[in-house]
Motif scaffolding. Structure first.
Motif, PDB file in Angstrom:
ATOM      1  N   TYR A 133       0.844  -1.196   0.000  1.00  0.00           N
ATOM      2  CA  TYR A 133       0.000   0.000   0.000  1.00  0.00           C
ATOM      3  C   TYR A 133       0.878   1.245   0.000  1.00  0.00           C
ATOM      4  O   TYR A 133       1.928   1.282   0.645  1.00  0.00           O
ATOM      5  N   PHE A 134       0.431   2.247  -0.721  1.00  0.00           N
ATOM      6  CA  PHE A 134       1.173   3.497  -0.843  1.00  0.00           C
ATOM      7  C   PHE A 134       0.923   4.380   0.370  1.00  0.00           C
ATOM      8  O   PHE A 134      -0.225   4.610   0.765  1.00  0.00           O
ATOM      9  N   GLY A 135       2.013   4.867   0.984  1.00  0.00           N
ATOM     10  CA  GLY A 135       1.845   5.749   2.129  1.00  0.00           C
ATOM     11  C   GLY A 135       3.158   6.060   2.816  1.00  0.00           C
ATOM     12  O   GLY A 135       4.220   5.536   2.456  1.00  0.00           O
ATOM     13  N   ASP A 136       3.075   6.910   3.823  1.00  0.00           N
ATOM     14  CA  ASP A 136       4.239   7.379   4.574  1.00  0.00           C
ATOM     15  C   ASP A 136       4.271   6.704   5.941  1.00  0.00           C
ATOM     16  O   ASP A 136       3.415   6.962   6.787  1.00  0.00           O
ATOM     17  N   ALA A 137       5.269   5.861   6.160  1.00  0.00           N
ATOM     18  CA  ALA A 137       5.357   5.108   7.411  1.00  0.00           C
ATOM     19  C   ALA A 137       5.791   5.962   8.592  1.00  0.00           C
ATOM     20  O   ALA A 137       5.807   5.481   9.728  1.00  0.00           O
ATOM     21  N   THR A 138       6.152   7.222   8.359  1.00  0.00           N
ATOM     22  CA  THR A 138       6.485   8.109   9.476  1.00  0.00           C
ATOM     23  C   THR A 138       5.240   8.848   9.978  1.00  0.00           C
ATOM     24  O   THR A 138       5.309   9.576  10.965  1.00  0.00           O
ATOM     25  N   ASN A 139       4.129   8.650   9.280  1.00  0.00           N
ATOM     26  CA  ASN A 139       2.873   9.316   9.636  1.00  0.00           C
ATOM     27  C   ASN A 139       2.065   8.429  10.583  1.00  0.00           C
ATOM     28  O   ASN A 139       1.640   7.332  10.216  1.00  0.00           O
TER      29      ASN A 139
END
Length: 229
Positions: A131-137
Protein backbone atom coordinates in the motif's frame (compact mmCIF):
# COMPACT_ATOMS: atom_id res chain seq x y z
CA UNK A 1 2.95 14.32 -26.73
CA UNK A 2 1.99 15.50 -23.20
CA UNK A 3 1.26 19.20 -22.71
CA UNK A 4 4.27 19.77 -20.46
CA UNK A 5 6.69 18.28 -22.98
CA UNK A 6 5.04 20.12 -25.90
CA UNK A 7 5.24 23.55 -24.25
CA UNK A 8 8.81 23.06 -23.06
CA UNK A 9 10.01 21.76 -26.44
CA UNK A 10 8.40 24.64 -28.35
CA UNK A 11 9.97 27.30 -26.16
CA UNK A 12 13.41 25.68 -26.13
CA UNK A 13 13.41 25.38 -29.93
CA UNK A 14 12.58 29.09 -30.19
CA UNK A 15 16.02 30.04 -28.92
CA UNK A 16 18.95 30.51 -31.27
CA UNK A 17 21.97 28.22 -31.45
CA UNK A 18 25.72 28.30 -32.00
CA UNK A 19 25.25 27.52 -35.69
CA UNK A 20 23.71 30.98 -36.16
CA UNK A 21 27.05 32.60 -35.35
CA UNK A 22 28.75 30.62 -38.14
CA UNK A 23 26.05 31.27 -40.74
CA UNK A 24 25.65 34.98 -39.98
CA UNK A 25 29.42 35.45 -39.77
CA UNK A 26 29.88 33.93 -43.24
CA UNK A 27 26.99 35.97 -44.63
CA UNK A 28 28.54 39.20 -43.36
CA UNK A 29 31.99 38.20 -44.66
CA UNK A 30 30.54 37.52 -48.13
CA UNK A 31 28.60 40.81 -48.08
CA UNK A 32 25.32 38.89 -48.27
CA UNK A 33 24.11 40.55 -45.07
CA UNK A 34 25.01 44.05 -43.93
CA UNK A 35 27.34 44.18 -40.94
CA UNK A 36 24.85 46.21 -38.88
CA UNK A 37 22.09 43.68 -39.57
CA UNK A 38 24.42 40.81 -38.77
CA UNK A 39 25.36 42.39 -35.45
CA UNK A 40 21.69 42.75 -34.49
CA UNK A 41 20.94 39.12 -35.42
CA UNK A 42 23.92 37.86 -33.42
CA UNK A 43 22.91 39.95 -30.41
CA UNK A 44 19.36 38.55 -30.54
CA UNK A 45 20.74 35.02 -30.88
CA UNK A 46 23.04 35.44 -27.89
CA UNK A 47 20.20 36.91 -25.81
CA UNK A 48 17.84 34.04 -26.69
CA UNK A 49 20.50 31.48 -25.73
CA UNK A 50 21.01 33.20 -22.39
CA UNK A 51 17.26 32.93 -21.78
CA UNK A 52 17.11 29.15 -22.30
CA UNK A 53 16.92 28.35 -18.53
CA UNK A 54 14.08 30.86 -18.16
CA UNK A 55 12.29 29.44 -21.21
CA UNK A 56 12.59 25.98 -19.69
CA UNK A 57 10.88 27.14 -16.48
CA UNK A 58 8.15 28.95 -18.40
CA UNK A 59 7.49 25.88 -20.55
CA UNK A 60 7.22 23.67 -17.49
CA UNK A 61 4.81 26.10 -15.81
CA UNK A 62 2.59 26.35 -18.90
CA UNK A 63 2.56 22.59 -19.34
CA UNK A 64 1.58 21.92 -15.73
CA UNK A 65 -1.11 24.60 -15.77
CA UNK A 66 -2.89 23.35 -18.87
CA UNK A 67 -2.19 19.64 -18.58
CA UNK A 68 -5.22 17.39 -18.37
CA UNK A 69 -5.65 15.90 -14.89
CA UNK A 70 -4.72 12.24 -14.73
CA UNK A 71 -6.75 9.66 -12.91
CA UNK A 72 -4.87 8.32 -9.87
CA UNK A 73 -3.64 4.76 -10.26
CA UNK A 74 -5.80 2.27 -8.32
CA UNK A 75 -2.72 0.84 -6.58
CA UNK A 76 -2.06 4.26 -5.02
CA UNK A 77 -5.59 4.96 -3.81
CA UNK A 78 -6.54 1.65 -2.24
CA UNK A 79 -6.65 1.84 1.55
CA UNK A 80 -4.96 -0.83 3.70
CA UNK A 81 -7.02 -3.07 5.99
CA UNK A 82 -7.35 -1.89 9.58
CA UNK A 83 -7.90 -5.30 11.15
CA UNK A 84 -6.38 -8.75 10.91
CA UNK A 85 -2.85 -7.57 10.10
CA UNK A 86 -0.21 -9.30 12.21
CA UNK A 87 2.87 -7.67 10.69
CA UNK A 88 3.64 -4.48 8.78
CA UNK A 89 6.65 -4.40 6.45
CA UNK A 90 8.02 -0.98 5.53
CA UNK A 91 9.59 -1.05 2.07
CA UNK A 92 8.98 -3.42 -0.84
CA UNK A 93 12.54 -3.64 -2.09
CA UNK A 94 14.58 -6.84 -2.23
CA UNK A 95 14.63 -7.36 1.54
CA UNK A 96 11.00 -6.39 2.02
CA UNK A 97 9.84 -8.79 -0.70
CA UNK A 98 11.78 -11.69 0.82
CA UNK A 99 10.38 -11.00 4.28
CA UNK A 100 6.89 -10.90 2.76
CA UNK A 101 7.50 -14.22 1.02
CA UNK A 102 8.58 -15.89 4.26
CA UNK A 103 5.67 -14.47 6.26
CA UNK A 104 3.30 -15.79 3.61
CA UNK A 105 4.97 -19.19 3.84
CA UNK A 106 4.21 -19.25 7.58
CA UNK A 107 0.63 -17.99 7.13
CA UNK A 108 1.25 -14.67 8.88
CA UNK A 109 -1.10 -12.02 7.53
CA UNK A 110 0.82 -8.89 6.68
CA UNK A 111 0.98 -5.82 4.47
CA UNK A 112 3.81 -3.78 2.98
CA UNK A 113 4.08 0.01 3.03
CA UNK A 114 5.93 1.82 0.26
CA UNK A 115 6.34 5.56 -0.44
CA UNK A 116 7.55 5.17 -4.04
CA UNK A 117 4.54 5.11 -6.42
CA UNK A 118 6.43 3.21 -9.13
CA UNK A 119 7.56 0.56 -6.64
CA UNK A 120 3.99 0.16 -5.38
CA UNK A 121 2.75 -0.48 -8.91
CA UNK A 122 5.52 -2.99 -9.64
CA UNK A 123 4.97 -4.92 -6.41
CA UNK A 124 1.20 -4.93 -6.90
CA UNK A 125 1.72 -6.49 -10.32
CA UNK A 126 3.66 -9.27 -8.57
CA UNK A 127 0.72 -9.90 -6.26
CA UNK A 128 2.20 -8.39 -3.09
CA UNK A 129 -0.15 -6.75 -0.54
CA UNK A 130 1.59 -3.37 -0.74
CA UNK A 131 0.00 0.00 0.00
CA UNK A 132 1.17 3.50 -0.84
CA UNK A 133 1.84 5.75 2.13
CA UNK A 134 4.24 7.38 4.57
CA UNK A 135 5.36 5.11 7.41
CA UNK A 136 6.48 8.11 9.48
CA UNK A 137 2.87 9.32 9.64
CA UNK A 138 1.17 8.10 12.81
CA UNK A 139 -2.34 8.40 11.37
CA UNK A 140 -1.41 6.33 8.34
CA UNK A 141 0.12 3.65 10.57
CA UNK A 142 -3.11 3.51 12.55
CA UNK A 143 -4.98 3.06 9.27
CA UNK A 144 -2.65 0.14 8.53
CA UNK A 145 -3.63 -1.61 11.76
CA UNK A 146 -0.59 -0.75 13.89
CA UNK A 147 -2.68 -0.74 17.07
CA UNK A 148 -3.47 -4.47 16.80
CA UNK A 149 -0.41 -5.65 14.84
CA UNK A 150 2.21 -7.85 16.49
CA UNK A 151 5.26 -6.51 14.69
CA UNK A 152 6.78 -3.97 12.31
CA UNK A 153 9.68 -4.74 9.97
CA UNK A 154 11.62 -1.76 8.58
CA UNK A 155 13.58 -2.82 5.49
CA UNK A 156 14.38 0.50 3.81
CA UNK A 157 17.94 1.78 3.47
CA UNK A 158 17.50 5.39 4.58
CA UNK A 159 18.88 5.82 8.13
CA UNK A 160 17.16 9.12 8.96
CA UNK A 161 13.78 7.84 7.74
CA UNK A 162 14.24 4.55 9.61
CA UNK A 163 14.83 6.49 12.83
CA UNK A 164 11.66 8.54 12.31
CA UNK A 165 9.63 5.40 11.63
CA UNK A 166 10.87 3.65 14.77
CA UNK A 167 10.21 6.74 16.88
CA UNK A 168 6.67 7.00 15.51
CA UNK A 169 5.92 3.29 15.95
CA UNK A 170 7.30 3.20 19.48
CA UNK A 171 5.21 6.25 20.42
CA UNK A 172 2.09 4.41 19.26
CA UNK A 173 2.95 0.99 20.69
CA UNK A 174 5.30 0.70 23.65
CA UNK A 175 5.87 -3.06 23.43
CA UNK A 176 5.35 -3.97 19.77
CA UNK A 177 8.09 -5.96 18.02
CA UNK A 178 10.23 -3.75 15.76
CA UNK A 179 12.85 -5.35 13.52
CA UNK A 180 14.97 -3.01 11.41
CA UNK A 181 17.63 -3.23 8.74
CA UNK A 182 20.64 -1.09 9.68
CA UNK A 183 23.71 0.15 7.84
CA UNK A 184 26.33 -0.56 10.51
CA UNK A 185 26.93 -1.13 14.23
CA UNK A 186 26.85 2.59 15.02
CA UNK A 187 23.43 2.97 13.43
CA UNK A 188 22.27 -0.13 15.31
CA UNK A 189 23.21 1.52 18.62
CA UNK A 190 21.16 4.57 17.67
CA UNK A 191 18.13 2.44 16.83
CA UNK A 192 18.37 0.45 20.06
CA UNK A 193 18.23 3.74 21.97
CA UNK A 194 15.09 4.63 20.00
CA UNK A 195 13.47 1.35 21.02
CA UNK A 196 14.04 -1.12 18.18
CA UNK A 197 13.71 -4.78 19.21
CA UNK A 198 16.22 -6.20 16.72
CA UNK A 199 18.65 -4.30 14.49
CA UNK A 200 20.09 -6.43 11.68
CA UNK A 201 23.27 -5.13 9.96
CA UNK A 202 23.46 -5.07 6.18
CA UNK A 203 25.26 -8.19 4.99
CA UNK A 204 24.76 -10.67 2.20
CA UNK A 205 22.33 -12.55 4.45
CA UNK A 206 20.65 -9.45 5.89
CA UNK A 207 17.23 -10.23 4.48
CA UNK A 208 17.33 -13.76 5.90
CA UNK A 209 18.35 -12.46 9.33
CA UNK A 210 15.57 -9.87 9.26
CA UNK A 211 13.09 -12.58 8.33
CA UNK A 212 14.30 -14.95 11.05
CA UNK A 213 14.13 -12.27 13.74
CA UNK A 214 10.64 -11.29 12.60
CA UNK A 215 9.22 -14.82 12.50
CA UNK A 216 10.65 -15.78 15.89
CA UNK A 217 9.45 -12.51 17.38
CA UNK A 218 5.97 -13.15 16.02
CA UNK A 219 5.83 -16.52 17.75
CA UNK A 220 6.80 -19.00 15.04
CA UNK A 221 8.90 -21.84 16.55
CA UNK A 222 12.63 -21.50 15.86
CA UNK A 223 12.92 -24.97 14.30
CA UNK A 224 10.47 -24.41 11.44
CA UNK A 225 11.90 -20.92 10.88
CA UNK A 226 15.45 -22.21 10.44
CA UNK A 227 14.24 -25.06 8.24
CA UNK A 228 12.36 -22.70 5.92
CA UNK A 229 15.24 -20.23 5.66
Amino acid sequence: MPWAATAKTALLLAAGGEFAFIVVGLAVAKDIVASDTGAIVLAITALSMAMIPLLDLIGKHIGERFAEPQEPRPALTELPPQEGVEAIIVGCGRVGRLVSEMLTLHDIKHILIESDPAAVTRCRQKGLPVYFGDATNAQFLKRCGIILAKGVVVTINKPSVVEKIITTVRALREKILIVARVRDAEHARILYKLGVSDAVPETIEASLQVTEATLVGLGVPTGPVIASI
